[in-house]
Motif scaffolding. Sequence first.
Motif, PDB file in Angstrom:
ATOM      1  N   ASP A  19      -5.208 -38.948  46.193  1.00  0.00           N
ATOM      2  CA  ASP A  19      -5.421 -37.718  46.946  1.00  0.00           C
ATOM      3  C   ASP A  19      -4.717 -37.836  48.293  1.00  0.00           C
ATOM      4  O   ASP A  19      -5.166 -38.565  49.185  1.00  0.00           O
ATOM      5  N   VAL A  20      -3.608 -37.141  48.459  1.00  0.00           N
ATOM      6  CA  VAL A  20      -2.842 -37.201  49.711  1.00  0.00           C
ATOM      7  C   VAL A  20      -3.063 -35.968  50.566  1.00  0.00           C
ATOM      8  O   VAL A  20      -2.459 -35.846  51.639  1.00  0.00           O
ATOM      9  N   GLY A  21      -3.917 -35.054  50.143  1.00  0.00           N
ATOM     10  CA  GLY A  21      -4.200 -33.864  50.926  1.00  0.00           C
ATOM     11  C   GLY A  21      -3.111 -32.821  50.776  1.00  0.00           C
ATOM     12  O   GLY A  21      -2.131 -32.988  50.038  1.00  0.00           O
ATOM     13  N   VAL A  22      -3.277 -31.743  51.527  1.00  0.00           N
ATOM     14  CA  VAL A  22      -2.319 -30.638  51.437  1.00  0.00           C
ATOM     15  C   VAL A  22      -1.551 -30.443  52.740  1.00  0.00           C
ATOM     16  O   VAL A  22      -0.595 -29.661  52.776  1.00  0.00           O
ATOM     17  N   ASN A  23      -1.973 -31.093  53.794  1.00  0.00           N
ATOM     18  CA  ASN A  23      -1.308 -30.964  55.090  1.00  0.00           C
ATOM     19  C   ASN A  23      -0.474 -32.205  55.406  1.00  0.00           C
ATOM     20  O   ASN A  23      -0.624 -33.258  54.782  1.00  0.00           O
ATOM     21  N   TYR A  24       0.398 -32.081  56.393  1.00  0.00           N
ATOM     22  CA  TYR A  24       1.226 -33.189  56.885  1.00  0.00           C
ATOM     23  C   TYR A  24       2.045 -33.811  55.746  1.00  0.00           C
ATOM     24  O   TYR A  24       2.052 -35.020  55.552  1.00  0.00           O
ATOM     25  N   ARG A  25       2.744 -32.971  55.012  1.00  0.00           N
ATOM     26  CA  ARG A  25       3.530 -33.462  53.882  1.00  0.00           C
ATOM     27  C   ARG A  25       5.010 -33.136  54.037  1.00  0.00           C
ATOM     28  O   ARG A  25       5.736 -33.068  53.058  1.00  0.00           O
ATOM     29  N   ASN A  26       5.473 -32.960  55.263  1.00  0.00           N
ATOM     30  CA  ASN A  26       6.876 -32.648  55.491  1.00  0.00           C
ATOM     31  C   ASN A  26       7.518 -33.733  56.344  1.00  0.00           C
ATOM     32  O   ASN A  26       6.860 -34.687  56.784  1.00  0.00           O
ATOM     33  N   ASP A  27       8.814 -33.585  56.579  1.00  0.00           N
ATOM     34  CA  ASP A  27       9.551 -34.599  57.313  1.00  0.00           C
ATOM     35  C   ASP A  27       9.118 -34.708  58.770  1.00  0.00           C
ATOM     36  O   ASP A  27       9.146 -35.784  59.365  1.00  0.00           O
ATOM     37  N   LYS A  28       8.693 -33.589  59.389  1.00  0.00           N
ATOM     38  CA  LYS A  28       8.248 -33.634  60.771  1.00  0.00           C
ATOM     39  C   LYS A  28       6.953 -34.416  60.907  1.00  0.00           C
ATOM     40  O   LYS A  28       6.749 -35.147  61.902  1.00  0.00           O
ATOM     41  N   ALA A  29       6.099 -34.315  59.921  1.00  0.00           N
ATOM     42  CA  ALA A  29       4.836 -35.052  59.961  1.00  0.00           C
ATOM     43  C   ALA A  29       5.069 -36.552  59.863  1.00  0.00           C
ATOM     44  O   ALA A  29       4.468 -37.335  60.608  1.00  0.00           O
ATOM     45  N   VAL A  30       5.948 -36.954  58.951  1.00  0.00           N
ATOM     46  CA  VAL A  30       6.193 -38.391  58.803  1.00  0.00           C
ATOM     47  C   VAL A  30       6.903 -38.947  60.030  1.00  0.00           C
ATOM     48  O   VAL A  30       6.692 -40.115  60.405  1.00  0.00           O
ATOM     49  N   ALA A  31       7.703 -38.130  60.717  1.00  0.00           N
ATOM     50  CA  ALA A  31       8.338 -38.582  61.947  1.00  0.00           C
ATOM     51  C   ALA A  31       7.286 -38.846  63.025  1.00  0.00           C
ATOM     52  O   ALA A  31       7.364 -39.829  63.778  1.00  0.00           O
ATOM     53  N   SER A  32       6.271 -37.975  63.106  1.00  0.00           N
ATOM     54  CA  SER A  32       5.205 -38.176  64.090  1.00  0.00           C
ATOM     55  C   SER A  32       4.364 -39.393  63.729  1.00  0.00           C
ATOM     56  O   SER A  32       3.920 -40.130  64.621  1.00  0.00           O
ATOM     57  N   PHE A  33       4.117 -39.634  62.417  1.00  0.00           N
ATOM     58  CA  PHE A  33       3.393 -40.835  61.998  1.00  0.00           C
ATOM     59  C   PHE A  33       4.153 -42.096  62.411  1.00  0.00           C
ATOM     60  O   PHE A  33       3.570 -43.054  62.933  1.00  0.00           O
ATOM     61  N   THR A  34       5.454 -42.072  62.184  1.00  0.00           N
ATOM     62  CA  THR A  34       6.283 -43.238  62.517  1.00  0.00           C
ATOM     63  C   THR A  34       6.251 -43.515  64.010  1.00  0.00           C
ATOM     64  O   THR A  34       6.187 -44.673  64.440  1.00  0.00           O
ATOM     65  N   LYS A  35       6.276 -42.434  64.813  1.00  0.00           N
ATOM     66  CA  LYS A  35       6.233 -42.604  66.261  1.00  0.00           C
ATOM     67  C   LYS A  35       4.927 -43.256  66.691  1.00  0.00           C
ATOM     68  O   LYS A  35       4.898 -44.144  67.563  1.00  0.00           O
ATOM     69  N   ALA A  36       3.814 -42.851  66.074  1.00  0.00           N
ATOM     70  CA  ALA A  36       2.515 -43.421  66.426  1.00  0.00           C
ATOM     71  C   ALA A  36       2.447 -44.908  66.052  1.00  0.00           C
ATOM     72  O   ALA A  36       1.957 -45.737  66.827  1.00  0.00           O
ATOM     73  N   PHE A  37       2.943 -45.248  64.860  1.00  0.00           N
ATOM     74  CA  PHE A  37       2.936 -46.653  64.434  1.00  0.00           C
ATOM     75  C   PHE A  37       3.780 -47.503  65.382  1.00  0.00           C
ATOM     76  O   PHE A  37       3.389 -48.604  65.773  1.00  0.00           O
ATOM     77  N   ALA A  38       4.961 -46.987  65.747  1.00  0.00           N
ATOM     78  CA  ALA A  38       5.860 -47.739  66.617  1.00  0.00           C
ATOM     79  C   ALA A  38       5.236 -47.965  67.989  1.00  0.00           C
ATOM     80  O   ALA A  38       5.394 -49.029  68.601  1.00  0.00           O
ATOM     81  N   THR A  39       4.495 -46.962  68.496  1.00  0.00           N
ATOM     82  CA  THR A  39       3.851 -47.106  69.805  1.00  0.00           C
ATOM     83  C   THR A  39       2.828 -48.231  69.787  1.00  0.00           C
ATOM     84  O   THR A  39       2.739 -49.030  70.734  1.00  0.00           O
TER      85      THR A  39
END
Length: 420
Positions: A19-39
């Motif tokens: 179950d991956v949900g219905v939101n945050y499934r685009n390229d902009k979302a994964v870019a924001s996830f990557t930024k948070a992990f890197a921080t």
Amino acid sequence: MSFRTYSTICVLEEAKGLDVGVNYRNDKAVASFTKAFATVVQRTTVEKLKNTQFCSFTIDGSTDFTGDDLENIYIRTVHSGRVEDTFLHIGCAESGSSKNIHEHVKEVFAKLHITDEMQSKLVGFTADGAANMQGHKTGLATLLKAEWPHLVATHCLAHRLELAFKDAVKLTNINMYENSMTLLIGLYYLYHKSPKQKKALQRAFVMMDFKASIMPTRIGWTRWLPHLDRSLSAFVKGYRVLVYQLQTSSHDNAKAEGFAKLATDGFLILYLLQLKAVVSMLMRLSKYLQKQEVSLADAYSRVAVTMKGLVTLKSGKMSTDTLNDLVAINLEAPSLAQFNPDDAIMEWMTSSTGRRLGYSRKRKVPEDESQVTDMTAPGPSTSDEGEATSDMVSDKEDLQDCSDDEMNEEVVYHMLKSFD
């Protein structure tokens, strides 16, 4: 991998039952996830820097697929005697000049809020030997020493090893080396860019009962010596099949004909075998110098051991006949699993150098009985036959096989051992 594939990955995970949900499934979302992990990761790096007394940094250039020059920065710290290399930043400077790279480094320090830490703890700097890095007048090392007078600038050991190898090659037989590189590079591109030639080579390996196809490999990648060693190993292991396929294809392929002539040049083959022995030792040194935990003291000891090994390669002598026998065995004999030694054993036993069955070397009994530690242990015979010392052959005389033609026996020995 592009961030745009993230939505496709989500669909595949759903097919697996996740179950991956219905939101945050685009390229902009994964870019924001990557930024948070890197921080979060960068915070850990900054904490390491704050908890160490001294640090140094390493910088090296790279190029992305668009052709832009990137600068990689790593920080080296020490915690409880343990050396750690940690990635700090990768980005583009305004240009490749030392001045712009210096400004880029200071901007990275300011961006990560570690300027004060670096000002008080920076003691070392490492880079390759390029003029913009190690130049005595305007290099990056010189600009850094203007702010940190105590800074120790080090030329990257792995880069220095590559340069030393190239300089040594130029001082020996540069024409033979260039022919060797022409052969290895040419074989790679011949089979890499021609599906027809590649399939013909694979069929030749099957026909000659090889368990797997040993394709020529590329040389000249980022880790140059290890890639050269792999290319030489592939060439020697698949030599018989390569020569057969090249000679077969030479009737309708001019390139294959040229490579077949090079591959059957006896002097070139001997040079490649010697080069393989030297490169194998330097390759192991290169990999060791690239380890994260290696220090200058460790590197110095390893370099000394490698130099001793290289000197050992020059210490032996070998007759031309013996050299010819070893090369013939290595290049033309079947693999160890397929080799039947019966004929060779019979040939040896019937030759003038062979020994009769049951033969054992006789050893002298010490004149001073106090030298014998155990009188009950089985020892050499003291019979009349044992006293005939004139029939004894010393180890030195038995192994002597030299002539005026000097060749390195250790080179071929280590080479044969590594190709089993």
